[in-house]
Every structure is written in C-alpha cells, then in structure tokens.
Scaffold this active site. Sequence first.
Site, PDB file in Angstrom:
ATOM      1  N   CYS A 284       0.818  -1.017   0.121  1.00  0.00           N
ATOM      2  CA  CYS A 284       0.234   0.098   0.051  1.00  0.00           C
ATOM      3  C   CYS A 284       0.722   1.004   0.224  1.00  0.00           C
ATOM      4  O   CYS A 284       1.935   0.914   0.704  1.00  0.00           O
ATOM      5  CB  CYS A 284      -0.919   0.242   0.768  1.00  0.00           C
ATOM      6  SG  CYS A 284      -1.453  -1.527   1.402  1.00  0.00           S
TER       7      CYS A 284
ATOM      8  N   TYR B 130      -4.610 -14.509  -2.287  1.00  0.00           N
ATOM      9  CA  TYR B 130      -3.722 -13.720  -1.964  1.00  0.00           C
ATOM     10  C   TYR B 130      -4.336 -14.169   0.012  1.00  0.00           C
ATOM     11  O   TYR B 130      -5.614 -14.576   0.371  1.00  0.00           O
ATOM     12  CB  TYR B 130      -3.922 -12.035  -1.543  1.00  0.00           C
ATOM     13  CG  TYR B 130      -2.837 -11.222  -0.048  1.00  0.00           C
ATOM     14  CD1 TYR B 130      -2.097 -11.932   0.547  1.00  0.00           C
ATOM     15  CD2 TYR B 130      -4.197 -10.258   0.294  1.00  0.00           C
ATOM     16  CE1 TYR B 130      -1.888 -11.161   1.929  1.00  0.00           C
ATOM     17  CE2 TYR B 130      -3.109  -9.351   0.989  1.00  0.00           C
ATOM     18  CZ  TYR B 130      -2.594  -9.733   1.613  1.00  0.00           C
ATOM     19  OH  TYR B 130      -1.784  -9.229   2.336  1.00  0.00           O
TER      20      TYR B 130
ATOM     21  N   ASP C   6       5.676  -9.233   9.676  1.00  0.00           N
ATOM     22  CA  ASP C   6       6.320  -9.621   7.922  1.00  0.00           C
ATOM     23  C   ASP C   6       7.673  -8.042   7.466  1.00  0.00           C
ATOM     24  O   ASP C   6       8.375  -8.866   7.350  1.00  0.00           O
ATOM     25  CB  ASP C   6       5.052  -9.675   7.257  1.00  0.00           C
ATOM     26  CG  ASP C   6       5.501  -9.827   5.789  1.00  0.00           C
ATOM     27  OD1 ASP C   6       7.077  -9.832   5.197  1.00  0.00           O
ATOM     28  OD2 ASP C   6       4.654  -9.107   5.231  1.00  0.00           O
TER      29      ASP C   6
ATOM     30  N   HIS D 106      -1.329 -12.313   5.526  1.00  0.00           N
ATOM     31  CA  HIS D 106      -0.579 -11.494   7.087  1.00  0.00           C
ATOM     32  C   HIS D 106      -2.051 -11.693   7.849  1.00  0.00           C
ATOM     33  O   HIS D 106      -2.355 -10.649   8.459  1.00  0.00           O
ATOM     34  CB  HIS D 106      -1.244 -10.381   5.731  1.00  0.00           C
ATOM     35  CG  HIS D 106       0.283  -9.876   5.063  1.00  0.00           C
ATOM     36  ND1 HIS D 106       0.598  -9.253   4.207  1.00  0.00           N
ATOM     37  CD2 HIS D 106       1.420  -9.163   5.948  1.00  0.00           C
ATOM     38  CE1 HIS D 106       1.193  -8.895   3.501  1.00  0.00           C
ATOM     39  NE2 HIS D 106       2.348  -9.218   4.768  1.00  0.00           N
TER      40      HIS D 106
HETATM   41  C1  LIG Z   1       3.791   0.442   3.559  1.00  0.00           C
HETATM   42  C2  LIG Z   1       3.462  -0.883   3.128  1.00  0.00           C
HETATM   43  C3  LIG Z   1       2.457  -1.403   3.202  1.00  0.00           C
HETATM   44  C4  LIG Z   1       2.402  -2.846   2.895  1.00  0.00           C
HETATM   45  N1  LIG Z   1       1.354  -3.163   1.997  1.00  0.00           N
HETATM   46  C5  LIG Z   1       0.897  -4.439   1.832  1.00  0.00           C
HETATM   47  C6  LIG Z   1      -0.052  -4.898   0.597  1.00  0.00           C
HETATM   48  O1  LIG Z   1      -1.129  -3.848   0.490  1.00  0.00           O
HETATM   49  N2  LIG Z   1      -0.358  -6.273   0.685  1.00  0.00           N
HETATM   50  C7  LIG Z   1       0.654  -6.894   0.713  1.00  0.00           C
HETATM   51  O2  LIG Z   1       0.389  -8.145   0.487  1.00  0.00           O
HETATM   52  N3  LIG Z   1       1.687  -6.393   1.469  1.00  0.00           N
HETATM   53  C8  LIG Z   1       1.631  -5.803   2.093  1.00  0.00           C
HETATM   54  N4  LIG Z   1       2.571  -5.136   2.521  1.00  0.00           N
HETATM   55  C9  LIG Z   1       3.663  -5.983   3.279  1.00  0.00           C
HETATM   56  C10 LIG Z   1       4.872  -6.117   2.634  1.00  0.00           C
HETATM   57  O3  LIG Z   1       4.349  -6.675   1.250  1.00  0.00           O
HETATM   58  C11 LIG Z   1       6.474  -6.995   2.222  1.00  0.00           C
HETATM   59  O4  LIG Z   1       5.614  -8.145   2.960  1.00  0.00           O
HETATM   60  C12 LIG Z   1       6.860  -6.681   3.915  1.00  0.00           C
HETATM   61  O5  LIG Z   1       6.911  -4.897   3.820  1.00  0.00           O
HETATM   62  C13 LIG Z   1       8.241  -7.137   4.423  1.00  0.00           C
HETATM   63  O6  LIG Z   1       9.008  -6.825   3.275  1.00  0.00           O
HETATM   64  P1  LIG Z   1      10.482  -6.023   2.960  1.00  0.00           P
HETATM   65  O7  LIG Z   1      11.362  -6.244   3.561  1.00  0.00           O
HETATM   66  O8  LIG Z   1      11.085  -5.817   1.253  1.00  0.00           O
HETATM   67  O9  LIG Z   1       8.655  -4.758   3.461  1.00  0.00           O
HETATM   68  C14 LIG Z   1       3.341  -3.504   2.751  1.00  0.00           C
HETATM   69  C15 LIG Z   1       4.127  -3.022   3.311  1.00  0.00           C
HETATM   70  C16 LIG Z   1       4.732  -2.191   3.334  1.00  0.00           C
HETATM   71  C17 LIG Z   1       5.920  -1.200   3.681  1.00  0.00           C
END
Ligand SMILES: Cc1cc2nc3c(=O)[nH]c(=O)nc-3n(C[C@H](O)[C@H](O)[C@H](O)COP(=O)(O)O)c2cc1C
Length: 693
Positions: free
Chosen positions: A31, A171, A267, A174
């Site tokens: 998001c 999906y 996550d 989470h």
């Molecule tokens: C701002 C933000 C919004 C997120 N929104 C979603 C989302 O809409 N759907 C989803 O599956 N994961 C969402 N996530 C989780 C990320 O896809 C990811 O799994 C998580 O941040 C870990 O990855 P990273 O360490 O590369 O950030 C979001 C993460 C962040 C930082």
Amino acid sequence: MARDPRYDILFEPLKIGPVTAPNRFYQVPHCNGMGRVYPNAMIGMRGMKAEGGWGIVCTEQCDFLASGDASPYAETNMWDKGDETYLGRMVEEVHRYGSLAGIELVHNGHDTPNLYSREIPFGPMHRPMNWSLAPIQARAMDKEDIRTYRRAHRKAALRACDIGFDLIIVYAGHDGTVPSHFLAREHNQRTDEYGGSLENRLRLFRELLEETKEAIGDTAAVTVRFAVDEMMGPAGLEWQNEGREAVEMLAELPDLWDVNVADWSNDSKTSRFAPEGYQEEYVAFVKKVTTKPVSTVGRYTSPDAMVSAIRRGIVDLIGAARPSIADPFLPKKVEEGRLEDIRECIGCNVCVGWTQMTAPARCTQNPTFGEEWRKGWHPEIVSKAEREEHVLIVGAGPAGLEAARVAGLQGHRVTLAEAEEELGGRVTRESRLPGLSAWARVRDYRVGQIGRMANVEVYRASRLTAAQVLELGADHVAIATGSTWRRDGFGRHLTTPVPGTGAAHVLTPDDILAGGRPPGSKVLLFDDDHYYMASVIAELLSAEGYEVTLATPLPEVASWMVHTLEHGANHERLHGAGVTLMPNTMLTAVESGRVLLRDTLRRREVELAADGIVMVTSRLPEDGLFHELQQAIEAASGGGPRTLRRVGDCQAPGIIATAVYEGHRYTRELGVEVDPCEVPFRREWRVIEAGMA
Ligand SMILES: Cc1cc2nc3c(=O)[nH]c(=O)nc-3n(C[C@H](O)[C@H](O)[C@H](O)COP(=O)(O)O)c2cc1C
Ligand code: SF4
C-alpha cells in the site's frame, strides 16, 4: 560501470507459468496511501519502480467486492469497469519499461470495516472485527456467500487479465484475507466442509486457485502470497507443521509461491526488531516441497544477501516492498555496478505509519516517493540549474545533507558547514541508540554522494556566526541547525513548565545522546512525545543498570508506534528490559530525590523516588543563527544573500523523513518563484456528474 559478475544471477530471466520475469527483482504488493484516491500519484510511483529495473511491479492489495471495502485506506479496488482505467494506466506504465505487472486480489473478510460501502463484512465465523476495535461484527459466510465470493474473485481475475496484468496473486497472507481466515484455526470453527481438518480449512484457497487458473488459462500467471507461519506458536499455523503441510498440499498449483510470515507487524518488522533476511528461517522449506519458483521478503537491500538467498536455494526471486520504496532504482544500480549509489531502506516503517494514517506514504530515505507525478520529482534525476550560484548550507544533519546533495546535482557551488566534527546531526546521534544503527544510512548515503561531488565543499567543526555567514557572500543560505529537546516538560499535555525541571538531575534526550547520564540508580522517563525516543532511552538506561520507570499521560506508552507496527514489539522489549510502565500519569513536580506525579485514572497524587529524570516531551528549533542573520540583513538594507531559509528541524522539529524531504524541497525550489498562496503540487480531480438524477 559494468555489473559485477557476482550479481549476474539477479539478472537472469525467470519463467513464472506462462510469463517470464526479466530479472529476479520482485516489487511485492505494498500500500502507499495513494491507490484509487490519488491514482495519478500511484501510477507515477509504480512506473518509477519499473523504470528503476524491478522486473515485477505489483499493485497494493486490491479489493474486489464492495463487501470487502478497505476504506478509509487509499488502496485499489477492482469492483467494476470504472476501476479499469487507472489500473490499466498503471499496467501501461509498468509495461513501458519491460516489467511485468502483478495484481493482488483481496477481500479482507472479517477485518473489512466497509466504512464506505456499508455492506456487512463476512468471514468464516460470526465475530467482532479487530480493525480499530470498531463496533462492527462480521457474519459467518453461508454457502451462498462463499459462492458469491468465489464468483467475484473469478470475475476480478478475468478483468485484471483483460487490462493486461501478467500476474494474478491469490492472497492468503497477513492473517488479513478470507482464505487466511479460513485457514487459521483461531478464526475458523466451522463444522461444514470448510472447517475442521487442514484439508477443509484449505478448501477455499484451493478453489480460488483452481478457478482462477481455469478462468484465465495461460493469459497470466496465477501466483500466491501465503503466510507459512502466524508467529503465534502452536495456537496458530507454524512453518514446521500446518504451514508446511498447506504448501505441500497445494505445491504445484500456483505458478509462484511468494511466502512470508503473518501478521503484517511480523512481516514488515523494523530494523530495531529484525535484521535483513529475517524471514528465511521460516520459508526455507518451501523450495524443497515445490518445483515452482519461490520468493520471499525481509528488507533485502544488499545484493550480496540477495545472491546468497538464491544460491542457498531459499528463493528464486527477491521480494521487496520497503527497499523498493527507499530506492526505486536499486536493481538498475546493481546492474550498472553502482552499489555505492544504493539508498538503503533504514527499516523505520515511516512509510507504513503514513499509510496507516490513511495518508499518502512518505519515506525517510526517499523524499521523492509519492511526488513522482504530483511534483514531477524523479528520484535520480535533478535538472541542472540555469546558472551556477553559491549555496551555503549551515548544518549537516538530515536536512542539510540532503539539501547539499541536491544542490550539488543542480551544479551549484555548495558549501556545507557543520559545527561538529561528525556529520549527520541527529541521525548520527540517534543511530547509537539501541536498535537504531541502520538509521545511520540516512547520513552514509548522502555523505557518500556529496563526497564524490567536486562542487560540494564540506567544513567540519565549523560553527559559523552570522558575520561569518555573511562574509562568505553566498547567493543562497540555508540554516539547518536542527532542534533541541525541551527540559521544562512542555509537550502535548503540559503547556506550562513543570516546577523543578531546571535542576541539574533533569536531563533531556540531547543530554543522553551526548553521553550524559542521570545520577544515582532510579530514573523516571516522562514521555509526552509518544514515539520511539523515550522507549529506546529506557532500553539503553535499563541495559546500563538503571532502575527505569517510564511514565506517560496516555493509556499506553509510545502510542504512535501502533502506526509503525512496532507497538507490540516495543512493549515486549520494555517488559523484557524490566522497565516499569506508568500510563495515565502526569508529571506535576520534580524535587531532589523524588518526583510528584498524578495518576489521572484514579485521580490521585503519587510520589516516586527518582535520582534522575529524563524529559521526552517536545523540541524547539535551533534557529538563533537564522534570526541573527535576518536582523543583520535587514539592518544592512541591501546586500547579503538573495535568499535565506530555515530547513528541517530548524524550521519545525519533526521526524527525520520530514527533515530529509524539506532539505530536498528547499533545493528543488531554489531560485523558483513560489507563491505561498498557491497549491504547491498537482492535484487529482474526480469527475463530477452534471445532474443528480
Ligand atoms: C507501506 C507498506 C504497505 C504494505 N501493504 C501490503 C499490501 O497491500 N499487501 C501485501 O501483501 N503486503 C503489504 N505489505 C507487506 C510487504 O509486501 C512485505 O511483505 C513486507 O513489507 C516485508 O517486505 P520488505 O521487508 O521488503 O518490506 C506492505 C508493506 C509496507 C511497507
Ligand atoms: S520509510 Fe523507512 S522503512 Fe519505509 S521504505 Fe523508507 S526507509 Fe524504509
């Protein structure tokens, strides 16, 4: 520069069902607070990721039924034809750079507030929702609901294919979607064929996968996002048992397994609570039980860590949300052998915090995030100034460093003067606090960049007076001298000085950061700031052997951290450190050896023994030099710099992201006539219908 052959594997194409990703950089769904509400901004941001080399660029979660309405969050919808326009434009933008576009279809089930649609939420069971503890209850899905839900998912998948998406993501992650709710024992106590055994709880997820595949054929890949561990121990799904069994049962069905842990706070862990690659131990089994490509996440910013994860057989693709926000050009930089130019995510979750406040996301490291369309800011390209001028920046904290970097790119002659020997200001000091070492990346990236610019001169240990500033004869002067924590208790709740706070045993975060320590062994921290500072100082002092009490006027400590998803982990850390928490507590007076407090819940005065006090309430700008200069320039009536500005905390103390953004903005607007009465960015407009039929 050429790419280091060590990283070649990251640029190998990968077949994902009927489509082929051009490389291994996978921008997973995230998001951004723009979505359908600010669609041009969202499209500009996604396009930038594709331009920066991410081989797959996904939407955020995209809800496909009015009963799964994620309002007030500004995410995407796939409700009807109306959504095709902006999502189609996003696909075009992503395809323009040869990347694949993915869409994550979602229904948040019993977590869906439906504030806009007013539909009744549904899920596996009758239950109250957790979302914001709103007084809303979801109803148990009957067979008709399940059929409707499946039909809507299928329709949305077909629509997504029609508008050109290459990956349709089913999906179940989470702890926030209908298939994950059905799968979780704590949410699913049904007695029909969708409840009970793992096979039954997995039935809906399997049906969605099979139906999506059957509907779209080879038009697009059908992938999954699946949380293999709910991080609740035996009470939930664990990777060693049901998490693994679920993957085994569906092993060859999806074209890609994108696996992680639940819930969102586990996550998207911040760097304070988890290192890069922290999810590997949970997902390492997946490649052993499927022949399909596998991806995971874990704040990967180092290409070595990425290559290692692939070579060790943990994943085929590197998923990234935050690293792609902090540096949309990370893949290009690896490809071009420019590792020193990578702007690494610091793992602060300010991006999450702003989306949680339902606002367009902002990023501490990348001030152009969300401004690609709105302000036309490119993260890597800054236009050359029409003529070279002399820009003097006083203060090399986050705002000053960013202003100097951008002014350097514009081709100006830049002088950056810092009072201390070390650069980085508050970032350097705060990065020494427990768990915050990654924050130094804000400094390191900028110091590295300006270090290679011949037109930027840096003077350390150079505290300038107003006269010295004027002597330098710069065309533009920016004062970025930061801010100072208040000692008197002034904050959100107390707006008159607390008696006794002038005493020597009353310290501020600045004192602690400068190496000062409270006398004695008993310390009271008074937190009216409600973010990280009081908690990390409590952690520090506790580790040093102090007996620490943390008092705050609110019902919970560090309340704002609920937005950065750190609230729970922060509490756990404080409890682990033995910090005594005193919520609902106001500081009324400081005396020698004790403090007087007011328990606002029980409406009674409390006395507490305290040898030292640390006040974490609010800050004041360090703007003395700015005002002196203003007066000197006025008195001279003529001469002096063409512009004099305050930037960053020196203007208004805030988070580091704001300081970086303001430093960036200062320089982008240098020499540009800006009318403060006008809106400083492009706006998004909705179509207003002519008549109310
Ligand atoms: C701002 C933000 C919004 C997120 N929104 C979603 C989302 O809409 N759907 C989803 O599956 N994961 C969402 N996530 C989780 C990320 O896809 C990811 O799994 C998580 O941040 C870990 O990855 P990273 O360490 O590369 O950030 C979001 C993460 C962040 C930082
Ligand atoms: S805001 Fe912080 S966590 Fe989010 S992408 Fe930027 S640096 Fe990373």
